[in-house]
Design a protein around this motif. Structure first.
Motif, PDB file in Angstrom:
ATOM      1  N   TYR A   3       4.324  -2.105  -6.427  1.00  0.00           N
ATOM      2  CA  TYR A   3       3.243  -2.619  -5.584  1.00  0.00           C
ATOM      3  C   TYR A   3       3.280  -4.153  -5.573  1.00  0.00           C
ATOM      4  O   TYR A   3       3.189  -4.782  -4.517  1.00  0.00           O
ATOM      5  N   ASP A  15       0.812  -1.218   0.000  1.00  0.00           N
ATOM      6  CA  ASP A  15       0.000   0.000   0.000  1.00  0.00           C
ATOM      7  C   ASP A  15       0.844   1.265   0.000  1.00  0.00           C
ATOM      8  O   ASP A  15       0.411   2.314  -0.492  1.00  0.00           O
ATOM      9  N   ASP A  71      -1.119   4.155 -13.152  1.00  0.00           N
ATOM     10  CA  ASP A  71      -0.735   2.788 -12.831  1.00  0.00           C
ATOM     11  C   ASP A  71       0.780   2.619 -12.790  1.00  0.00           C
ATOM     12  O   ASP A  71       1.295   1.520 -12.928  1.00  0.00           O
ATOM     13  N   MET A  85       1.377   2.837  -3.563  1.00  0.00           N
ATOM     14  CA  MET A  85       0.247   3.170  -4.421  1.00  0.00           C
ATOM     15  C   MET A  85       0.210   4.668  -4.726  1.00  0.00           C
ATOM     16  O   MET A  85       0.173   5.492  -3.807  1.00  0.00           O
ATOM     17  N   SER A 110       2.816   2.640 -10.423  1.00  0.00           N
ATOM     18  CA  SER A 110       3.369   1.948  -9.254  1.00  0.00           C
ATOM     19  C   SER A 110       3.071   0.456  -9.265  1.00  0.00           C
ATOM     20  O   SER A 110       3.382  -0.235  -8.289  1.00  0.00           O
ATOM     21  N   ARG A 111       2.488  -0.082 -10.339  1.00  0.00           N
ATOM     22  CA  ARG A 111       2.029  -1.471 -10.323  1.00  0.00           C
ATOM     23  C   ARG A 111       3.151  -2.464 -10.035  1.00  0.00           C
ATOM     24  O   ARG A 111       2.989  -3.385  -9.235  1.00  0.00           O
TER      25      ARG A 111
END
Length: 354
Positions: free
Chosen positions: A175, A161, A169, A164, A171-172
């Motif tokens: 993450y 988390d 997107d 994020m 940080s996918r």
């Protein structure tokens, strides 16, 4: 496993160590052996939490400033660890659409400064930096691979988390790697500090089970674990192995059980006589938690043992390290130990005094 530590307790300069196989960290008193061990334990007991957990299952540090070298709150503290992706990591990656090869390395750095509660986190795949995030004031910002605002202030430790971003997107991948690392390490880290003591406890709750982290100090008394292992059929194999190990150390027998309502006591047999555990010498008190943990640690784990030489002569140290090597290699986990002196048996030695 690889560790990177800077500014934590007794370690002022950055220390980087690659742990390949079973390793013993050697150094004089005050060289930072315990600081290294405790830094890794702090990181792992904080895994998945909103902030560093100072009073947890592995270590207890009452005041945040006690983490910092020289108590200088303006100094940056960094703790980093790199882990190989195992079968669980592969499955976790596949479950969220990220294909990782077994043996790939996920690296994670957590840096902080207590004077202004600044935090930086970095996550790596192999040698490649995937993302850098920071807490500046009350804001959370991604600094790499793009500049973006985070949904929360990134103080969460090894938690997806924290990576994020509020929009888009980007940080996918970070993450996903944090998610894999957090879940892959569940129940795969065990720590025995130098304060371990095989004691007894007067008031005993009969529902106590074997721990999911480590035997030893901080409320987990080896006599509890011994009583469970000795009396439950499912642990018969562990108990027999335990008896073989302690016999190599000159301990002729161990017993644990109730001696009065709500009182459980442990006994050891040395030189033909049974004595209470709390009458035994330092060697026995320090070694029994180690031997119990060796028998209970599951495959794929990392086990840290601080001051493996506690109460031992050089010859006894060789015997104990040989036992550790043999059991860890057979079961399939990695052991990182510390000692003031190096054993002469075949184990990787890293001297941090040099």
């Amino acid at each position: 496993m690889k560790a990177i530590i800077k500014g934590f307790k007794g370690l002022s300069e950055e220390l980087t160590i690659n742990f390949s196989g079973n390793t013993i960290i050697v150094g004089r008193s005050g060289s930072g052996k315990t600081s290294l061990m405790e830094a890794l334990a702090l990181l792992m007991q904080s895994r998945g939490e909103e902030w560093l957990v100072l009073e947890g299952n592995y270590i207890i540090i009452h005041e945040p400033e006690d983490l910092v070298y020289g108590l200088d709150l303006n100094e940056e503290v960094r703790v980093g660890a790199y882990y190989e992706v195992d079968e669980d990591g592969e499955k976790l990656g596949r479950s969220i659409g990220l294909e990782l090869n077994r043996g790939s390395i996920i690296g994670y750095h957590y840096s902080f400064r207590l004077s202004d509660y600044w935090v930086r986190q970095e996550i790596y795949l192999g040698n490649d930096l995937v993302a850098t995030i920071e807490k500046v004031g009350n804001e959370g910002l991604m600094k790499y691979p793009v500049n973006a605002r985070l949904c929360i202030t990134p103080t969460h430790v090894i938690h997806e988390d924290a990576f994020m971003v509020c929009d888009g997107d980007v940080s996918r991948k970070a993450y996903s790697l944090a998610f894999i690392l957090r879940n892959m390490l569940k129940n795969k880290f065990y720590y025995l500090g130098e304060g371990r003591v095989c004691w007894w406890k007067r008031d005993y709750e009969t529902t106590v089970d074997l721990p999911s982290n480590s035997v030893g100090s901080d409320g987990q008394y080896t006599v509890h674990q011994l009583s469970v292992i000795e009396t439950r059929p499912e642990y018969e194999g562990v108990y027999n192995e335990l008896m073989e190990l302690v016999s190599e150390l000159g301990i002729e027998g161990i017993k644990a059980g109730f001696t009065a309502p709500k009182r459980i006591s442990g006994y050891v047999k040395v030189r033909g006589k049974w004595v209470p555990m709390y009458h035994a010498g330092l060697k026995v008190k320090a070694l029994l938690p180690v031997i119990v943990q060796l028998a209970l640690t599951p495959p794929g784990s990392v086990l840290l043992i601080d001051s493996i030489d506690l109460g031992l002569t050089p010859d006894e140290l060789n015997v104990v390290v040989d036992i550790v090597n043999r059991i860890a290699s057979r079961v399939g986990y990695q052991v990182i130990m510390s000692s003031k002196t190096a054993p002469t048996v075949n184990v990787k030695v890293v001297n941090i005094s040099e």
